[in-house]
Scaffold this motif. Structure first.
Motif, PDB file in Angstrom:
ATOM      1  N   SER A  44       0.815  -1.225   0.000  1.00  0.00           N
ATOM      2  CA  SER A  44       0.000   0.000   0.000  1.00  0.00           C
ATOM      3  C   SER A  44       0.845   1.270   0.000  1.00  0.00           C
ATOM      4  O   SER A  44       0.379   2.331  -0.426  1.00  0.00           O
ATOM      5  N   GLY A  45       2.091   1.189   0.432  1.00  0.00           N
ATOM      6  CA  GLY A  45       2.962   2.359   0.438  1.00  0.00           C
ATOM      7  C   GLY A  45       3.638   2.634  -0.889  1.00  0.00           C
ATOM      8  O   GLY A  45       4.275   3.675  -1.071  1.00  0.00           O
ATOM      9  N   ASN A  46       3.498   1.707  -1.841  1.00  0.00           N
ATOM     10  CA  ASN A  46       4.088   1.910  -3.155  1.00  0.00           C
ATOM     11  C   ASN A  46       3.161   2.799  -3.976  1.00  0.00           C
ATOM     12  O   ASN A  46       1.948   2.616  -3.978  1.00  0.00           O
ATOM     13  N   TRP A  49       0.491   2.256  -8.584  1.00  0.00           N
ATOM     14  CA  TRP A  49      -0.882   2.333  -9.105  1.00  0.00           C
ATOM     15  C   TRP A  49      -1.423   3.755  -8.998  1.00  0.00           C
ATOM     16  O   TRP A  49      -2.149   4.220  -9.889  1.00  0.00           O
ATOM     17  N   LYS A  50      -1.066   4.472  -7.959  1.00  0.00           N
ATOM     18  CA  LYS A  50      -1.496   5.875  -7.823  1.00  0.00           C
ATOM     19  C   LYS A  50      -0.927   6.712  -8.964  1.00  0.00           C
ATOM     20  O   LYS A  50      -1.619   7.571  -9.516  1.00  0.00           O
ATOM     21  N   VAL A  60      -7.853   5.366  -8.362  1.00  0.00           N
ATOM     22  CA  VAL A  60      -7.334   3.999  -8.399  1.00  0.00           C
ATOM     23  C   VAL A  60      -8.467   3.016  -8.131  1.00  0.00           C
ATOM     24  O   VAL A  60      -9.216   3.157  -7.176  1.00  0.00           O
ATOM     25  N   ASP A  61      -8.595   2.045  -9.016  1.00  0.00           N
ATOM     26  CA  ASP A  61      -9.605   1.000  -8.837  1.00  0.00           C
ATOM     27  C   ASP A  61      -9.096   0.022  -7.790  1.00  0.00           C
ATOM     28  O   ASP A  61      -7.955  -0.445  -7.876  1.00  0.00           O
ATOM     29  N   PRO A  62      -9.898  -0.331  -6.794  1.00  0.00           N
ATOM     30  CA  PRO A  62      -9.441  -1.271  -5.775  1.00  0.00           C
ATOM     31  C   PRO A  62      -9.297  -2.709  -6.280  1.00  0.00           C
ATOM     32  O   PRO A  62      -8.603  -3.521  -5.673  1.00  0.00           O
ATOM     33  N   ARG A  67      -7.278  -3.098 -12.467  1.00  0.00           N
ATOM     34  CA  ARG A  67      -6.034  -2.325 -12.617  1.00  0.00           C
ATOM     35  C   ARG A  67      -5.190  -2.902 -13.757  1.00  0.00           C
ATOM     36  O   ARG A  67      -4.616  -2.155 -14.553  1.00  0.00           O
ATOM     37  N   LYS A  68      -5.134  -4.226 -13.846  1.00  0.00           N
ATOM     38  CA  LYS A  68      -4.382  -4.845 -14.940  1.00  0.00           C
ATOM     39  C   LYS A  68      -5.003  -4.473 -16.291  1.00  0.00           C
ATOM     40  O   LYS A  68      -4.292  -4.122 -17.234  1.00  0.00           O
ATOM     41  N   ASN A  69      -6.326  -4.518 -16.363  1.00  0.00           N
ATOM     42  CA  ASN A  69      -7.018  -4.138 -17.600  1.00  0.00           C
ATOM     43  C   ASN A  69      -6.794  -2.672 -17.937  1.00  0.00           C
ATOM     44  O   ASN A  69      -6.675  -2.313 -19.117  1.00  0.00           O
ATOM     45  N   PHE A  70      -6.738  -1.817 -16.921  1.00  0.00           N
ATOM     46  CA  PHE A  70      -6.495  -0.383 -17.110  1.00  0.00           C
ATOM     47  C   PHE A  70      -5.161  -0.175 -17.831  1.00  0.00           C
ATOM     48  O   PHE A  70      -5.064   0.631 -18.760  1.00  0.00           O
TER      49      PHE A  70
END
Length: 169
Positions: A44-46, A49-50, A60-62, A67-70
């Motif tokens: 979560s600290g990386n 994705w943000k 950001v999609d949870p 997220r992979k599709n994005f």
């Protein structure tokens, strides 16, 4: 007498990629939290994705699959330079006994890739050590998205990561 501790062998994930990807984002090796979640950039600290979602002014999609599709919808592939290594903890500086992924076969399978972005200097160093750079690709170095990379603020990282945008769909 204490036995010496032996660092665990870590194995990278399969790439997130399809035939339309022009961009390949490369890290070194997933950290412990990512490996336990079986997700790229799972800590979560990386900021990975943000940063990706901020490039496109989206929240950001949870959902990890979303997220992979994005990424794929924007022509961005994701992989790691290393296939495996031994590493105590998650720091790239602790990586030893590294085995590089087979980039010759990978690029043959995904010929649309023209832009290769390293998400850390260490990823670039491993790539330069083990993989021959190709004249048909452009190489870029981005600041690490790791929360441990405190040399740049999120806003400063985002400015650098905007270098991806001209190559996205």
């Amino acid at each position: 007498m204490d036995k010496p501790t032996i660092a665990p062998v870590k194995t990278a994930f399969a790439p997130i990629i399809d035939q339309q990807c022009k961009i390949l984002l490369l890290g070194t090796m997933p950290g412990d939290r990512s490996l336990s979640l079986q997700q790229y950039y799972g800590h979560s600290g990386n900021h990975f994705w943000k940063l990706i979602y901020a490039l496109f002014d989206q929240p950001v999609d949870p959902d990890y699959q979303a997220r992979k599709n994005f990424l794929l919808q924007r022509g961005i592939g994701l992989w790691d330079v290393l296939e495996s290594c031994t590493c105590e903890g998650s720091l790239d500086s602790n990586i030893k006994n590294e085995v590089v992924n087979d980039f010759a076969a990978f690029y043959e399978q995904y010929p649309a890739i023209t832009e290769v972005f390293f998400d850390s200097r260490k990823a670039e160093q491993f790539y330069n050590r083990y993989v021959k750079k190709s004249s048909d690709k452009n190489y870029h170095l981005l600041p690490s998205p790791s929360g441990a990379n405190a040399t740049k603020t999120f806003a400063q990282k985002l400015e650098h990561w905007k270098e991806l945008l001209p190559y996205t769909k």
